[in-house]
Design a protein around this motif. Structure first.
Motif, mmCIF file in Angstrom:
data_model
loop_
_atom_site.group_PDB
_atom_site.id
_atom_site.type_symbol
_atom_site.label_atom_id
_atom_site.label_comp_id
_atom_site.label_asym_id
_atom_site.label_seq_id
_atom_site.Cartn_x
_atom_site.Cartn_y
_atom_site.Cartn_z
ATOM 1 N N PRO A 1 0.810 -1.087 -0.052
ATOM 2 C CA PRO A 1 -0.130 -0.044 0.070
ATOM 3 C C PRO A 1 0.826 1.314 -0.105
ATOM 4 N N HIS A 2 1.903 1.252 0.725
ATOM 5 C CA HIS A 2 2.791 2.599 0.741
ATOM 6 C C HIS A 2 3.315 2.823 -0.374
ATOM 7 N N GLU A 3 3.407 1.899 -1.499
ATOM 8 C CA GLU A 3 3.895 1.816 -2.776
ATOM 9 C C GLU A 3 2.907 2.346 -3.800
ATOM 10 N N LEU A 4 1.756 1.721 -3.398
ATOM 11 C CA LEU A 4 0.626 1.719 -4.744
ATOM 12 C C LEU A 4 -0.059 2.959 -4.162
ATOM 13 N N VAL A 5 -0.359 3.512 -3.048
ATOM 14 C CA VAL A 5 -1.222 4.450 -3.066
ATOM 15 C C VAL A 5 -0.658 5.823 -3.582
ATOM 16 N N PRO A 6 0.540 6.223 -3.257
ATOM 17 C CA PRO A 6 1.085 7.642 -3.651
ATOM 18 C C PRO A 6 1.314 7.220 -5.306
ATOM 19 N N MET A 7 1.593 6.137 -5.760
ATOM 20 C CA MET A 7 1.938 6.001 -7.223
ATOM 21 C C MET A 7 0.439 6.041 -8.001
ATOM 22 N N PHE A 8 -0.437 5.643 -7.409
ATOM 23 C CA PHE A 8 -1.743 5.756 -8.105
ATOM 24 C C PHE A 8 -2.136 7.528 -7.887
ATOM 25 N N GLN A 9 -2.060 8.102 -6.682
ATOM 26 C CA GLN A 9 -2.575 9.635 -6.706
ATOM 27 C C GLN A 9 -1.562 10.289 -7.359
ATOM 28 N N GLU A 10 -0.340 10.145 -7.703
ATOM 29 C CA GLU A 10 0.208 11.164 -8.258
ATOM 30 C C GLU A 10 0.833 10.733 -9.859
ATOM 31 N N GLN A 11 0.640 9.580 -10.164
ATOM 32 C CA GLN A 11 0.752 9.198 -11.541
ATOM 33 C C GLN A 11 -0.451 8.592 -12.363
ATOM 34 N N VAL A 12 -0.951 7.442 -11.599
ATOM 35 C CA VAL A 12 -2.112 6.788 -12.420
ATOM 36 C C VAL A 12 -3.384 7.622 -12.417
ATOM 37 N N ARG A 13 -3.662 8.416 -11.541
ATOM 38 C CA ARG A 13 -5.074 9.255 -11.576
ATOM 39 C C ARG A 13 -4.951 10.018 -12.880
#
Lengths: 416, 416
Positions: A153-165
């Motif tokens: 989660p600590h990798e997935l969540v920021p990656m999603f918010q900053e790049q995937v979204r």
């Protein structure tokens, strides 16, 4: 656009871990206006993963796959998805460089199998991982899109918010904008009651999320332009504040400690701590904020009466007369902390976190938080037990938040 | 026997609720030795639910479906599953009676649609609901079994434990048992390399999980008896320990702090802390363990040189000569903490957690941890930056784990 989520990991099927990504990603996709029709979890098994991915590519436009991107033989996600989509994997030199760099900085030798993580889908989009080695990625082919994300989660969540979204925004034709209010001191169901019909509003929407010890109200608007969104959200923020305003401690902030540290620094004030039942948790929270050394220099964990008296300076007679868990001791702890830390605000915390140590008179969950400022000192009494098993950490957590909130209130009142 | 779980509910797909049943049921099924191969979540949509159930009945022997058993039009689970299995629904008079009773006791009138809940599969097994109106049920046909359970956890969990678990015992002829080793000081890919072919073993299996700052190796055996399982697991545990033994700090434990606190208490030893860059995190971890007051009474967060000198007792000349972030200061912090805390072991931590404060000579991530015991003192130098943004909390977290590990090593060596 129809989408589905696939979580890869035998540990989920064994019940070792809870699939919290599913909730996070579902929320995010809903906000982007993407229809999510299925969640599937499958183990680290080539054949079954193949079947699930093939089915998903057939019935959905977008598949989001989490987990199985690590460097080991068990990690099959990237290989399987690319194979099913007919996209070759190629070595990405930038990622090779980044991984080598990562290990070099750690002063460790890179295991050869880590290079597996530098094989990326040809023509795909890479999401760099700021918190680990496995990059995320997006692949498009024949009108289908697959997004692969690392499991932790600590990798997935920021990656999603900053790049995937931002990447996913291409699939929506309108702008979506959210602001979040942080609410401390009211339970979720009470906030729910107070906001009432606002929660049924269609655009902007108001959604409540129970966070640890607090509530987050997220207001989201969808419109043609960012400006229009901002206007719609602002209007709703005002309505929410009219109902629960005094409990709102910040907008688009991440925690009480963040707001407290920023305000202390801004007003050139400082805080010192004497903690008993929280055992350093408040100090830890404050120092988790970059720059906190500007407003914090002294904290003591006085986990025994001797330390409260000899190292902090609490009067032994007070300890004896009222007991360590009392208004009087909390206030003295606050004053002593303020003095020893040469600070503007002193906080003292004493209580019974359990599971042992409670009595009929002073039960588990009884906590006193003292605050000293100028020449004043006061304290609050809290009853934080819910009668549940294993609530030690929960009591400590909520105590810490009350302490931070108390400091913030004093700071705001003193500044007014 | 292969099984799969199906959760029915649009609220899960929207991210409104977390699917906690999946973890609970997965755990329970694993313990019963039932192979769970898939989790699927689908919304309250007749057509998609039909598709999912049909597929599940084809590929699995047992399907467990949760949710969608309520009285409303949206609740489709029972009708859909029975239709797919070719089992008719019949009115169960006992259930009619029980539902009427339930409303009478509540002093409420029964809505007519609640009688829908008294339609049950012909020849099926009914699981009475002690906490709500929707009964659970099991249906068997053509070698396939479907178990349908109500969604709310406070209804599902007791129903499973009291009625479904005994029902499922008919299907198991083996026992599954796991033990987990906690490994600190090696990355996941390095552990993977060292364990190598052990990770391919079929029974017992060895699976690695990357946890924050550490690795968990889970060894799982399947056999006719618990004793046989224990023997198989023990044998594999020995093989794993031969390869990574010095990094294994415990079996079936949850954290370094748990092991440290238990060992300190067991050997009647105590610890004291002086923390700078970790800002109270080590104290917080230690005091998170119930009973830690038996081995811990003093911690200081000395976040400024003045506090290190005046409140803790570090020599100002040492601070000036070597700088706050140095072997010398870490060691003095450890000694002073030991003395002030009247403890057997003193730990001193000083470093640069960033994002600011780093220099070419002393970069972000440089940390010294000192340990004092008997009349000895020593310290270690750590380089914990991975060059990532936002790594302050990660550096602090790993520093805290190194400090706990160092204390544990000293304790073990001193006791030998």
């Amino acid at each position: 656009m129809n989408a589905e989520l696939i979580a890869v990991g035998t540990e989920i099927l064994l019940g070792d871990i809870l699939n919290t990504h599913a909730k996070f990603l579902s929320n995010e996709l809903a906000e982007l206006g993407i229809n999510l029709l299925y969640h599937t979890t499958v183990g680290d098994n080539k054949q079954r993963l193949q079947g699930i991915v093939a089915q998903a590519l057939q019935r959905s436009d977008l598949i989001v796959v989490t987990g199985g991107l690590g460097p080991t033989k068990d990690d099959l996600t990237k290989e399987t998805v690319c194979e099913q989509m007919g996209v070759p994997l190629v070595r990405d030199e930038q990622t090779v460089h980044r991984i080598k760099d990562y290990f070099q900085r750690l002063g460790k030798e890179m295991p050869e199998n880590n290079l597996k993580q530098a094989l990326l889908p040809e023509g795909g989009t890479v999401f760099q991982n700021q918190h680990g080695t496995a990059p995320g990625m997006a692949v498009q082919k024949n009108g289908k899109t697959a997004i692969l994300l690392p499991g932790p989660p600590h990798e997935l969540v920021p990656m999603f918010q900053e790049q995937v979204r931002p990447y996913l925004m291409q699939f929506t034709d309108s702008v979506i904008l959210s602001h979040s209010l942080r609410i401390f001191g009211l339970g979720e169901s009470r906030v729910d009651e107070l906001l009432d019909e606002l929660l049924d509003n269609q655009n902007p929407t108001v959604a409540l999320y129970a966070k640890r010890g607090e509530v987050l109200a997220r207001i989201t608007a969808k419109a043609e332009t960012k400006e229009k969104c901002e206007e719609m959200v602002s209007h709703m923020v005002e309505q929410v504040k009219q109902r629960v305003g005094e409990y709102v401690y910040g907008m688009d902030v991440s925690s009480l400690e963040e707001v407290l540290v920023k305000q202390l620094i801004q007003h050139n004030k400082s805080i010192a701590l004497a903690e008993s039942c929280t055992g350093g948790m408040v100090a830890e929270k404050i120092t988790s904020i970059p720059g906190s050394s500007q407003c914090f220099s002294y904290g003591i964990v006085s986990y025994a009466n001797r330390v409260k008296a000899e190292e902090l300076g609490v009067d032994p007679t007070t300890l004896k007369t009222y007991g360590a868990v009392s208004h009087q001791v909390a206030e003295q702890m606050a004053s002593c902390a303020k003095q020893r830390g040469q600070a503007d605000i002193g906080i003292g915390i004493t209580g019974i976190a359990g599971p042992d140590g409670g009595t009929a008179e002073k039960p588990v969950g009884l906590v006193y938080v003292g605050v000293a400022f100028h020449n004043q000192v006061r304290s609050i009494e809290l009853h934080l037990s819910r009668g549940l098993p294993d609530e030690r950490q929960d009591i400590r957590q909520r105590t810490a938040m009350h302490a931070l909130s108390l400091a913030l209130n004093v700071l705001n009142q003193e500044l007014i």
